[in-house]
Design an enzyme around this catalytic site. Structure first.
Site, PDB file in Angstrom:
ATOM      1  CD  GLU A 319       3.709  62.375  12.245  1.00 13.64           C
ATOM      2  OE1 GLU A 319       4.735  61.712  12.249  1.00 13.64           O
ATOM      3  OE2 GLU A 319       3.406  63.517  13.228  1.00 13.64           O
TER       4      GLU A 319
HETATM    5  C1  TNX Z   1       7.141  64.574  12.993  1.00 16.65           C
HETATM    6  S1  TNX Z   1       6.900  66.817  11.054  1.00 16.65           S
HETATM    7  C2  TNX Z   1       6.202  65.272  12.915  1.00 16.65           C
HETATM    8  C3  TNX Z   1       6.247  65.904  14.360  1.00 16.65           C
HETATM    9  C4  TNX Z   1       7.329  65.303  15.300  1.00 16.65           C
HETATM   10  C5  TNX Z   1       8.506  65.105  14.501  1.00 16.65           C
HETATM   11  C6  TNX Z   1       9.705  64.823  15.553  1.00 16.65           C
HETATM   12  C7  TNX Z   1       5.689  66.568  11.380  1.00 16.65           C
HETATM   13  C8  TNX Z   1       4.411  67.386  10.534  1.00 16.65           C
HETATM   14  N1  TNX Z   1       5.319  65.824  12.439  1.00 16.65           N
HETATM   15  O1  TNX Z   1       4.801  65.774  15.092  1.00 16.65           O
HETATM   16  O2  TNX Z   1       7.466  66.172  16.534  1.00 16.65           O
HETATM   17  O3  TNX Z   1       8.379  64.297  13.371  1.00 16.65           O
HETATM   18  O4  TNX Z   1      10.877  64.732  14.591  1.00 16.65           O
END
Ligand code: TNX
Length: 503
Positions: A319
């Site tokens: 992300e």
């Molecule tokens: C996505 S999964 C994220 C997390 C959050 C989650 C909440 C991922 C690699 N990143 O940082 O906690 O969604 O569902």
């Protein structure tokens, strides 16, 4: 939870609490074998073995973990070990290649024979034997004659816990390891850093825990682990056949790092305060200051690797959009490799030029992973519509996310995943993110019984699985879940709801 019911369940025989099918050992005639995850083959044989009072235990010195686990299990059933006892349990190491690293054979006849190539395989055999026996002590035990041969479909059967948004105490992690072991899960991935907190003592950078350890998501728990505590936890897990895989999430999800060491941020970044919100994707290490960032990354990883012997080390990589992102992942992966370990990155890391040994953790069902698979990258499968346990046990469950799947991720959905289409998959991992999970009880509710379904999807072959059979076997194990102290979700498919209130 209705404590009255639980208490009577704890006091009663296993059969009284087990719905809908009692396990073989307690059933006195109903020879249904209730083991989760489902073994590869179970051959029923005529007759049964009676065990009362004491057993004679034989175990090779090279299987200390299986021996200790079995001794603990026997003690909890008021069974003494006595070389002169007529009932015999023999643990044996045998070089049978067909059993692989974790497979085992379990034969109940005149005695009980557990055979595997490794201590880890024997540990799994012991867990199956525990499941054949009731959860509570009885005057005598009756085991149906049978022969089990069992080998896992996948080597990576994981649970990941986000201790960064909301901290989980060491005692909870120990209990979680015990529960994972009971279901033959073998990887505990700890998400040790994120925007809202930093959880691992790093001696060279003490402010990481002084500042980063003091924050948490709003409503969540702050805290941090000393290196001593983490080493203890690593050993505790190892003794139960579980590898702890640490994750330091970089180059995004780093507000706790920036708040602790401001120089890691670019000079124009104004907000360097600890963060307790729910947003993702806003913080980043200053990748245009490589002379600051890379020594920091290397020093932190040195201490992480010193504490965690896991061959695989997770470097995050989720992300974040940044022109130097791919470069960062490639350089950091190279540091891990240079230190003799194997990097793992979230799926987005597939854009980096890393060499095909880096594992990728898939988390968006539809992510275009084919090119990375074609290059040979091993995959850890965590598609969020099946394995994000911060999503509801049912649609609309309070304190759960639904961004990935509006209907939540019910037990049956978890169970329905088919990993076979992913040719380079090493296994499966279910993630419990903790933005909305702030207590041990809430963690238990989100994890169980869904994690048992995860274990079956990862261990048992796709062709053998069936949800109705899983429910029957899980139902029979309810007293074991109670004995493990699990405050599981009152799952209606298992008849465990009984009108109980939501946590
Ligand atoms: C996505 S999964 C994220 C997390 C959050 C989650 C909440 C991922 C690699 N990143 O940082 O906690 O969604 O569902």
């Amino acid at each position: 939870m209705k404590s009255g019911f639980l208490l009577s369940c704890l006091l009663a025989s296993t059969a009284a609490c087990s719905q809908p099918t009692p396990p073989a050992a307690a059933a006195g005639g109903t020879e249904t074998v209730s083991i989760v995850p489902l073994p590869q083959s179970v051959e029923a044989r005529p007759g049964a073995l009676r065990v009362a009072g004491a057993v004679a235990l034989e175990a090779p010195a090279a299987a200390p973990n299986a021996r200790r686990t079995l001794e603990d299990a026997l003690a909890s059933l008021d069974l003494r070990t006595d070389a002169k006892a007529t009932a015999r349990i023999r643990l044996q190491l045998a070089d049978d290649a067909s059993l692989g690293e974790e497979g085992y054979r379990l034969v109940v006849g005149d005695g009980i024979d557990l055979v595997a190539r490794t201590d880890a395989g024997l540990l799994h055999a012991v867990q199956s034997l525990r499941q054949l026996l009731p959860a509570q002590a009885q005057a005598e035990y009756r085991l149906p004659h049978l022969a089990i041969t069992d080998v896992p479909a996948y080597a990576w059967r994981g649970s990941s816990l986000d201790v960064a948004r909301s901290f989980l105490p060491v005692e909870y992690l120990e209990r979680h390891i015990d529960r994972m072991a009971f279901f033959k899960l073998n990887r505990l991935h700890l998400h040790l850093s994120d925007d809202q907190g930093w959880r691992m003592e790093i001696k060279r950078y003490p402010k990481l825990v002084e500042i980063g350890g003091a924050s948490a998501v709003r409503g969540g728990r702050s805290g941090w682990y000393t290196q001593e505590q983490l080493k203890h936890l690593v050993a505790y897990a190892q003794a139960r056949g579980i590898t702890i895989v640490p994750e330091i999430d970089m180059p995004g999800h780093v507000q706790a790092m920036l708040a602790s060491y401001n120089e890691l941020a670019c000079d124009d970044v104004e907000n360097l305060a600890p963060y307790d919100g729910l947003e993702v994707g806003f913080s980043v290490l200053c990748l245009s200051k490589p002379e600051v960032v890379y020594p920091f990354v290397r020093h932190v990883l040195e201490e992480v690797l010193e504490v965690f012997p896991s061959q695989e080390i997770h470097i995050g990589g989720d992300e974040i959009k940044h022109p130097l992102y791919a470069d960062f992942v490639a350089r950091t992966a190279a540091v891990v490799r240079e230190m003799g370990r194997t990097p793992i990155a979230w799926e987005e890391g597939s854009v980096a030029d890393t060499g095909p040994d880096m594992l990728l953790q898939l988390w968006n069902d539809g992510y275009a992973i084919d090119a990375a698979v074609a290059k040979g990258h091993p995959l850890i499968l965590s598609p969020c519509t099946y394995f994000y346990l911060d999503h509801g046990n049912h649609a609309g469950q309070p304190q759960t996310y639904d961004w990935c799947r509006k209907e939540g991720v019910p037990l049956e959905r978890v169970y329905s995943f088919d990993p076979t289409e992913f040719k380079t998959a090493v296994g499966i991992e279910a993630a419990l993110w903790s933005e909305l999970v702030h207590t041990d009880a809430a963690a238990d509710d989100r994890l169980w019984p869904r994690l048992a379904a995860v274990s079956e999807v990862a261990w048992s072959s796709a062709g053998q699985r069936d949800y109705a059979g899983f429910l029957e076997r899980m139902g029979a194990l309810r007293a074991h879940l109670d004995a493990l102290g699990i405050r599981y979700h009152p799952e209606p498919d298992l008849g465990w709801d009984g009108g109980e209130a939501e946590k």
